[in-house]
Motif scaffolding. Structure first.
Motif, mmCIF file in Angstrom:
data_model
loop_
_atom_site.group_PDB
_atom_site.id
_atom_site.type_symbol
_atom_site.label_atom_id
_atom_site.label_comp_id
_atom_site.label_asym_id
_atom_site.label_seq_id
_atom_site.Cartn_x
_atom_site.Cartn_y
_atom_site.Cartn_z
ATOM 1 N N ALA A 123 0.844 -1.193 0.000
ATOM 2 C CA ALA A 123 0.000 0.000 0.000
ATOM 3 C C ALA A 123 0.882 1.247 0.000
ATOM 4 O O ALA A 123 1.305 1.746 1.054
ATOM 5 C CB ALA A 123 -0.927 -0.012 1.208
ATOM 6 N N HIS A 124 1.197 1.710 -1.189
ATOM 7 C CA HIS A 124 1.911 2.982 -1.370
ATOM 8 C C HIS A 124 0.899 4.099 -1.080
ATOM 9 O O HIS A 124 -0.302 3.917 -1.316
ATOM 10 C CB HIS A 124 2.405 3.026 -2.816
ATOM 11 N N PRO A 125 1.366 5.267 -0.605
ATOM 12 C CA PRO A 125 0.397 6.340 -0.318
ATOM 13 C C PRO A 125 -0.482 6.690 -1.523
ATOM 14 O O PRO A 125 -1.643 7.079 -1.353
ATOM 15 C CB PRO A 125 1.280 7.533 0.069
ATOM 16 N N GLU A 126 0.050 6.545 -2.740
ATOM 17 C CA GLU A 126 -0.726 6.963 -3.926
ATOM 18 C C GLU A 126 -1.454 5.832 -4.644
ATOM 19 O O GLU A 126 -2.318 6.112 -5.483
ATOM 20 C CB GLU A 126 0.207 7.676 -4.919
ATOM 21 N N ALA A 127 -1.102 4.586 -4.379
ATOM 22 C CA ALA A 127 -1.754 3.468 -5.094
ATOM 23 C C ALA A 127 -1.339 2.147 -4.465
ATOM 24 O O ALA A 127 -0.302 2.059 -3.808
ATOM 25 C CB ALA A 127 -1.326 3.460 -6.567
ATOM 26 N N LEU A 128 -2.139 1.115 -4.686
ATOM 27 C CA LEU A 128 -1.730 -0.246 -4.327
ATOM 28 C C LEU A 128 -0.817 -0.743 -5.446
ATOM 29 O O LEU A 128 -1.199 -0.712 -6.621
ATOM 30 C CB LEU A 128 -2.956 -1.146 -4.196
ATOM 31 N N LEU A 129 0.391 -1.193 -5.074
ATOM 32 C CA LEU A 129 1.385 -1.571 -6.083
ATOM 33 C C LEU A 129 1.782 -3.033 -5.916
ATOM 34 O O LEU A 129 1.885 -3.534 -4.786
ATOM 35 C CB LEU A 129 2.638 -0.700 -5.931
ATOM 36 N N THR B 244 6.758 -1.749 -16.297
ATOM 37 C CA THR B 244 6.688 -0.871 -15.132
ATOM 38 C C THR B 244 6.156 -1.663 -13.936
ATOM 39 O O THR B 244 5.624 -2.767 -14.098
ATOM 40 C CB THR B 244 5.737 0.314 -15.391
ATOM 41 N N ILE B 245 6.290 -1.069 -12.762
ATOM 42 C CA ILE B 245 5.683 -1.661 -11.560
ATOM 43 C C ILE B 245 4.167 -1.469 -11.709
ATOM 44 O O ILE B 245 3.703 -0.334 -11.820
ATOM 45 C CB ILE B 245 6.168 -0.935 -10.286
ATOM 46 N N PRO B 246 3.386 -2.562 -11.740
ATOM 47 C CA PRO B 246 1.952 -2.375 -11.966
ATOM 48 C C PRO B 246 1.206 -1.999 -10.700
ATOM 49 O O PRO B 246 1.600 -2.385 -9.592
ATOM 50 C CB PRO B 246 1.483 -3.748 -12.458
ATOM 51 N N THR B 247 0.127 -1.259 -10.867
ATOM 52 C CA THR B 247 -0.801 -1.087 -9.753
ATOM 53 C C THR B 247 -1.682 -2.339 -9.706
ATOM 54 O O THR B 247 -1.847 -3.045 -10.719
ATOM 55 C CB THR B 247 -1.700 0.147 -9.941
ATOM 56 N N LEU B 248 -2.277 -2.580 -8.540
ATOM 57 C CA LEU B 248 -3.226 -3.698 -8.435
ATOM 58 C C LEU B 248 -4.356 -3.492 -9.441
ATOM 59 O O LEU B 248 -4.804 -4.438 -10.091
ATOM 60 C CB LEU B 248 -3.774 -3.783 -6.998
ATOM 61 N N GLN B 249 -4.783 -2.231 -9.545
ATOM 62 C CA GLN B 249 -5.852 -1.874 -10.478
ATOM 63 C C GLN B 249 -5.519 -2.283 -11.912
ATOM 64 O O GLN B 249 -6.346 -2.868 -12.619
ATOM 65 C CB GLN B 249 -6.010 -0.336 -10.407
ATOM 66 N N GLU B 250 -4.306 -1.972 -12.336
ATOM 67 C CA GLU B 250 -3.883 -2.321 -13.701
ATOM 68 C C GLU B 250 -3.880 -3.840 -13.897
ATOM 69 O O GLU B 250 -4.314 -4.340 -14.943
ATOM 70 C CB GLU B 250 -2.477 -1.765 -13.988
ATOM 71 N N ALA B 251 -3.414 -4.564 -12.889
ATOM 72 C CA ALA B 251 -3.360 -6.027 -13.014
ATOM 73 C C ALA B 251 -4.772 -6.608 -13.056
ATOM 74 O O ALA B 251 -5.065 -7.492 -13.864
ATOM 75 C CB ALA B 251 -2.570 -6.621 -11.849
ATOM 76 N N LEU B 252 -5.657 -6.097 -12.205
ATOM 77 C CA LEU B 252 -7.031 -6.611 -12.199
ATOM 78 C C LEU B 252 -7.685 -6.380 -13.556
ATOM 79 O O LEU B 252 -8.382 -7.249 -14.080
ATOM 80 C CB LEU B 252 -7.846 -5.943 -11.082
ATOM 81 N N ALA B 253 -7.444 -5.200 -14.124
ATOM 82 C CA ALA B 253 -8.050 -4.885 -15.430
ATOM 83 C C ALA B 253 -7.464 -5.781 -16.525
ATOM 84 O O ALA B 253 -8.181 -6.251 -17.404
ATOM 85 C CB ALA B 253 -7.834 -3.413 -15.763
#
Ligand code: G3P
Ligand code: MG
Length: 238
Positions: free
Chosen positions: A48-54, A89-98
């Protein structure tokens, strides 16, 4: 009521961090490599990064990106310029889910960061509202209190406690979480511990196994699946 995860009734192969032995770990490139090798489940690590789940395993950036500093202290815009391997790049959880919806099931391991359990719970509730099947999701953690907090945030998503050492409370912890599986390190998977875990009546999945002969021995001892960095050794060998 949590659904039963869609494990392989014969033996479940989890691509560890994607296919960490064959492609950059915790990247979309690695996840697509694991899918191409035939996995039905991918394991990944979330922070949990302050700006996104990574999706990232280590505390520090160096091993996988060559950069200095810590993941959670680095602005997201800077992190997104880093090469996590093969130009990924390091993906966000959001990007991986999509990217992965409908293509593979996802075992998300809670690692570090402020409110990682609650934020991942909220993200996965949204993913389910948007069409992810909860039986294709499984959340695990070594921190069982965090897993408990995750269950409060996302009661419909299956969970599995992780253990890197034996404990007399393993079955009790799994029961208290209404867990769908128990995930253990290889050093924990002794005949004595495995027979004690029988009482839980749950699938036992062991990390990290890269030798098929070892997977065969674990399977003979009643283990239901393994995490591997080299899925093709296990899936394409028959
Ligand atoms: O979830 C299984 C395994 O990934 C746990 O250890 O350090 O590889 O995240 P680690
Ligand atoms: Mg992990």
């Amino acid at each position: 009521m949590k659904p039963r995860p869609a494990f392989d009734p014969q033996f479940t192969i989890f691509g560890h961090r994607g296919a960490a032995g064959c492609a950059p770990e915790n990247t979309l490139l690695g996840f697509h490599t694991a899918i191409a090798q035939g996995v039905a489940w991918i394991e990944c690590d979330v922070q949990a990064h302050p700006e996104a789940l990574l999706l990232f395993h280590d505390d520090r950036l160096r091993r996988t990106t060559g950069a200095r500093g810590r993941l959670l202290d680095t602005p997201l815009a800077t992190l997104k310029t880093l090469d996590a391997g093969g130009g990924s790049t390091i993906p966000t959880l959001q990007e991986a889910l999509a990217a992965l919806q409908g293509r593979v099931a996802l075992n998300i391991e809670l690692k570090a960061g402020d409110a990682v359990a609650e934020r991942t719970g909220e993200a996965l509730c949204r993913a389910v509202e948007e069409g992810w099947d909860p039986a294709q999701l499984l959340v695990s953690a070594f921190d069982h209190t965090a897993l408990q907090r995750f269950c409060l945030a996302a009661p419909q998503i299956p969970v599995a406690p992780l253990f890197d050492r034996p404990s007399p409370r393993m079955v009790e912890v799994a029961r208290s979480l209404d867990a769908a599986a128990i995930h253990i390190g290889l050093a924990v998977a002794t005949p004595i511990v495995l027979s004690a875990l029988d009482e839980a009546g749950l699938p036992i999945h062991v990390y990290t196994i890269n030798q098929p002969a070892l997977a065969d021995r674990l399977r003979e001892r009643g283990v239901s699946g393994i995490f591997t960095d080299y899925p093709q050794r296990f899936i394409l060998r028959d």
